[in-house]
Write a protein that holds these residues in place. Structure first.
Motif, PDB file in Angstrom:
ATOM      1  N   GLU A 103       0.824  -1.205   0.000  1.00 44.25           N
ATOM      2  CA  GLU A 103       0.000   0.000   0.000  1.00 44.25           C
ATOM      3  C   GLU A 103       0.861   1.259   0.000  1.00 44.25           C
ATOM      4  O   GLU A 103       0.590   2.179  -0.745  1.00 44.25           O
ATOM      5  CB  GLU A 103      -0.926  -0.023   1.229  1.00 44.25           C
ATOM      6  N   ASP A 104       1.864   1.322   0.813  1.00 41.66           N
ATOM      7  CA  ASP A 104       2.828   2.429   0.953  1.00 41.66           C
ATOM      8  C   ASP A 104       2.267   3.792   0.529  1.00 41.66           C
ATOM      9  O   ASP A 104       2.833   4.491  -0.298  1.00 41.66           O
ATOM     10  CB  ASP A 104       4.153   2.123   0.249  1.00 41.66           C
ATOM     11  N   ARG A 105       1.116   4.121   1.103  1.00 42.54           N
ATOM     12  CA  ARG A 105       0.412   5.398   0.881  1.00 42.54           C
ATOM     13  C   ARG A 105      -0.098   5.556  -0.554  1.00 42.54           C
ATOM     14  O   ARG A 105      -0.424   6.649  -0.984  1.00 42.54           O
ATOM     15  CB  ARG A 105       1.281   6.566   1.313  1.00 42.54           C
ATOM     16  N   TRP A 106      -0.160   4.441  -1.283  1.00 42.45           N
ATOM     17  CA  TRP A 106      -0.714   4.493  -2.627  1.00 42.45           C
ATOM     18  C   TRP A 106      -2.163   4.973  -2.592  1.00 42.45           C
ATOM     19  O   TRP A 106      -2.585   5.756  -3.454  1.00 42.45           O
ATOM     20  CB  TRP A 106      -0.644   3.113  -3.299  1.00 42.45           C
ATOM     21  N   GLY A 107      -2.926   4.530  -1.615  1.00 44.21           N
ATOM     22  CA  GLY A 107      -4.333   4.911  -1.526  1.00 44.21           C
ATOM     23  C   GLY A 107      -4.520   6.414  -1.453  1.00 44.21           C
ATOM     24  O   GLY A 107      -5.454   6.964  -2.047  1.00 44.21           O
ATOM     25  N   ASP A 108      -3.642   7.094  -0.746  1.00 47.41           N
ATOM     26  CA  ASP A 108      -3.728   8.550  -0.659  1.00 47.41           C
ATOM     27  C   ASP A 108      -3.452   9.201  -2.018  1.00 47.41           C
ATOM     28  O   ASP A 108      -4.143  10.133  -2.424  1.00 47.41           O
ATOM     29  CB  ASP A 108      -2.745   9.094   0.390  1.00 47.41           C
ATOM     30  N   ARG A 109      -2.449   8.685  -2.724  1.00 43.40           N
ATOM     31  CA  ARG A 109      -2.128   9.222  -4.054  1.00 43.40           C
ATOM     32  C   ARG A 109      -3.257   8.928  -5.046  1.00 43.40           C
ATOM     33  O   ARG A 109      -3.667   9.791  -5.821  1.00 43.40           O
ATOM     34  CB  ARG A 109      -0.808   8.643  -4.557  1.00 43.40           C
TER      35      ARG A 109
END
Length: 113
Positions: free
Chosen positions: A75-81
């Motif tokens: 996930e590594d902040r992909w959801g935010d991007r």
């Protein structure tokens, strides 16, 4: 009629065009206009390209509506991007990733003048 599609891309960044074309085809099949479907395709492709690993798109298509659930590993902040990319389409950030619901606009008869 309701159709369910699950697309799993092992290398989402390298296969972003595939994600975009699948989303485009489903959006048009659900009655989304060509311009809106193309905009959604571009956004889905950009969200896929932002993933550093695998991406899963779970789609439920029915006449007049399309529900998309995007998730990525890692996930590594992909959801935010991805949320920022898909936000113009009414995206909702979820613990698993990002959800988008697209509905065909209703046509209403305009009163005569």
């Amino acid at each position: 009629m309701k159709r369910t599609v699950r697309l799993e891309l092992a290398n989402a960044a390298g296969q972003a065009p595939v994600a975009g074309q699948v989303v485009l085809a489903l959006a048009i099949a659900c009655g989304t206009g060509p311009l809106a479907a193309e905009r959604l395709r571009r956004s889905a492709e950009a969200a896929a390209a932002a993933a550093t690993g695998a991406l899963t798109i779970h789609a439920e298509a029915q006449r007049g509506a399309l529900e998309l659930a995007f998730s990525a590993v890692p996930e590594d902040r992909w959801g935010d991007r991805a949320f920022l990319i898909l936000e113009p389409h009414g995206a909702v950030r979820t613990p698993a990733g990002v959800d988008v619901r697209v509905e065909r606009p209703s046509l209403h008869r305009a009163p005569d003048v």
